[in-house]
Design a protein around this motif. Structure first.
Motif, PDB file in Angstrom:
ATOM      1  N   ARG A 232       0.826  -1.212   0.000  1.00  0.00           N
ATOM      2  CA  ARG A 232       0.000   0.000   0.000  1.00  0.00           C
ATOM      3  C   ARG A 232       0.857   1.257   0.000  1.00  0.00           C
ATOM      4  O   ARG A 232       1.814   1.376   0.749  1.00  0.00           O
ATOM      5  N   GLY A 233       0.527   2.176  -0.875  1.00  0.00           N
ATOM      6  CA  GLY A 233       1.250   3.434  -0.982  1.00  0.00           C
ATOM      7  C   GLY A 233       2.505   3.345  -1.831  1.00  0.00           C
ATOM      8  O   GLY A 233       3.105   4.353  -2.162  1.00  0.00           O
ATOM      9  N   PHE A 234       2.929   2.138  -2.175  1.00  0.00           N
ATOM     10  CA  PHE A 234       4.134   1.958  -2.985  1.00  0.00           C
ATOM     11  C   PHE A 234       3.792   1.422  -4.364  1.00  0.00           C
ATOM     12  O   PHE A 234       4.124   2.024  -5.371  1.00  0.00           O
ATOM     13  N   GLY A 235       3.123   0.277  -4.402  1.00  0.00           N
ATOM     14  CA  GLY A 235       2.753  -0.303  -5.684  1.00  0.00           C
ATOM     15  C   GLY A 235       2.412  -1.767  -5.565  1.00  0.00           C
ATOM     16  O   GLY A 235       2.365  -2.321  -4.472  1.00  0.00           O
ATOM     17  N   ALA A 236       2.187  -2.392  -6.697  1.00  0.00           N
ATOM     18  CA  ALA A 236       1.798  -3.801  -6.723  1.00  0.00           C
ATOM     19  C   ALA A 236       2.635  -4.547  -7.752  1.00  0.00           C
ATOM     20  O   ALA A 236       2.847  -4.078  -8.868  1.00  0.00           O
TER      21      ALA A 236
ATOM     22  N   SER B 131       6.153 -18.691 -25.338  1.00  0.00           N
ATOM     23  CA  SER B 131       5.385 -17.927 -24.354  1.00  0.00           C
ATOM     24  C   SER B 131       6.165 -17.895 -23.046  1.00  0.00           C
ATOM     25  O   SER B 131       6.972 -18.789 -22.763  1.00  0.00           O
ATOM     26  N   LYS B 132       5.939 -16.859 -22.271  1.00  0.00           N
ATOM     27  CA  LYS B 132       6.653 -16.733 -21.001  1.00  0.00           C
ATOM     28  C   LYS B 132       5.866 -15.870 -20.033  1.00  0.00           C
ATOM     29  O   LYS B 132       4.954 -15.139 -20.421  1.00  0.00           O
ATOM     30  N   VAL B 133       6.245 -15.976 -18.785  1.00  0.00           N
ATOM     31  CA  VAL B 133       5.642 -15.188 -17.718  1.00  0.00           C
ATOM     32  C   VAL B 133       6.646 -14.114 -17.333  1.00  0.00           C
ATOM     33  O   VAL B 133       7.826 -14.392 -17.152  1.00  0.00           O
ATOM     34  N   ILE B 134       6.187 -12.859 -17.229  1.00  0.00           N
ATOM     35  CA  ILE B 134       7.082 -11.760 -16.882  1.00  0.00           C
ATOM     36  C   ILE B 134       6.560 -11.026 -15.651  1.00  0.00           C
ATOM     37  O   ILE B 134       5.352 -10.952 -15.425  1.00  0.00           O
ATOM     38  N   PRO B 135       7.466 -10.479 -14.829  1.00  0.00           N
ATOM     39  CA  PRO B 135       7.022  -9.679 -13.692  1.00  0.00           C
ATOM     40  C   PRO B 135       6.542  -8.313 -14.169  1.00  0.00           C
ATOM     41  O   PRO B 135       7.040  -7.778 -15.163  1.00  0.00           O
ATOM     42  N   PHE B 136       5.570  -7.763 -13.456  1.00  0.00           N
ATOM     43  CA  PHE B 136       5.005  -6.462 -13.806  1.00  0.00           C
ATOM     44  C   PHE B 136       4.837  -5.666 -12.519  1.00  0.00           C
ATOM     45  O   PHE B 136       4.424  -6.199 -11.492  1.00  0.00           O
ATOM     46  N   PHE B 137       5.182  -4.375 -12.556  1.00  0.00           N
ATOM     47  CA  PHE B 137       5.030  -3.503 -11.390  1.00  0.00           C
ATOM     48  C   PHE B 137       4.167  -2.314 -11.760  1.00  0.00           C
ATOM     49  O   PHE B 137       4.394  -1.655 -12.773  1.00  0.00           O
ATOM     50  N   LYS B 138       3.178  -2.044 -10.944  1.00  0.00           N
ATOM     51  CA  LYS B 138       2.323  -0.869 -11.135  1.00  0.00           C
ATOM     52  C   LYS B 138       2.471   0.003  -9.893  1.00  0.00           C
ATOM     53  O   LYS B 138       2.243  -0.455  -8.769  1.00  0.00           O
ATOM     54  N   THR B 139       2.844   1.265 -10.093  1.00  0.00           N
ATOM     55  CA  THR B 139       3.053   2.164  -8.957  1.00  0.00           C
ATOM     56  C   THR B 139       1.737   2.485  -8.276  1.00  0.00           C
ATOM     57  O   THR B 139       0.683   2.546  -8.906  1.00  0.00           O
ATOM     58  N   GLY B 140       1.827   2.723  -6.976  1.00  0.00           N
ATOM     59  CA  GLY B 140       0.677   3.130  -6.204  1.00  0.00           C
ATOM     60  C   GLY B 140       0.439   4.625  -6.345  1.00  0.00           C
ATOM     61  O   GLY B 140       1.325   5.382  -6.764  1.00  0.00           O
ATOM     62  N   LYS B 141      -0.746   5.054  -5.963  1.00  0.00           N
ATOM     63  CA  LYS B 141      -1.126   6.460  -6.108  1.00  0.00           C
ATOM     64  C   LYS B 141      -0.203   7.379  -5.302  1.00  0.00           C
ATOM     65  O   LYS B 141       0.248   8.414  -5.801  1.00  0.00           O
ATOM     66  N   GLN B 142       0.102   7.003  -4.057  1.00  0.00           N
ATOM     67  CA  GLN B 142       0.949   7.858  -3.228  1.00  0.00           C
ATOM     68  C   GLN B 142       2.352   7.992  -3.794  1.00  0.00           C
ATOM     69  O   GLN B 142       2.939   9.078  -3.771  1.00  0.00           O
TER      70      GLN B 142
END
Length: 95
Positions: free
Chosen positions: A46-50, A74-85
């Motif tokens: 929370r406040g950082f991202g997912a 095909s492959k699986v990749i990591p993904f980061f989405k920033t949090g609002k804060q």
């Protein structure tokens, strides 16, 4: 910031903790995030991202050197989405 710099910074902010304990804590957190992603789980701070994983389908690519068509699995990749804060903080907003 590298992992060792993070460990040093946390150690400076928490002088009551031993360096080896701070190192173990940081390593455990990273290991747990990695394990959760390997299971296909989503990790939200929370406040950082997912952190999550995304599936990339198999496709036909090109070898940039020769121009030949190459099959890419095909492959699986990591993904980061920033949090609002975090976004607000990076863009000069008050948090």
């Amino acid at each position: 910031m590298t992992k060792s710099e993070l460990i040093m910074r946390i150690g400076e902010l928490n002088p009551h903790l031993f360096h080896r304990d701070v190192e173990r804590i940081v390593t455990t957190i990273f290991d747990e995030i990695s394990a959760a992603l390997a299971r296909g789980d989503r990790v939200e701070l929370r406040g950082f991202g997912a952190f999550s994983v995304k599936q990339r389908d198999a496709r036909l690519g090109r070898n940039p050197r020769t121009g030949d068509s190459v099959s890419v699995a095909s492959k699986v990749i990591p993904f980061f989405k920033t949090g609002k804060q975090l976004r607000e903080r990076l863009n000069g907003g008050e948090v």
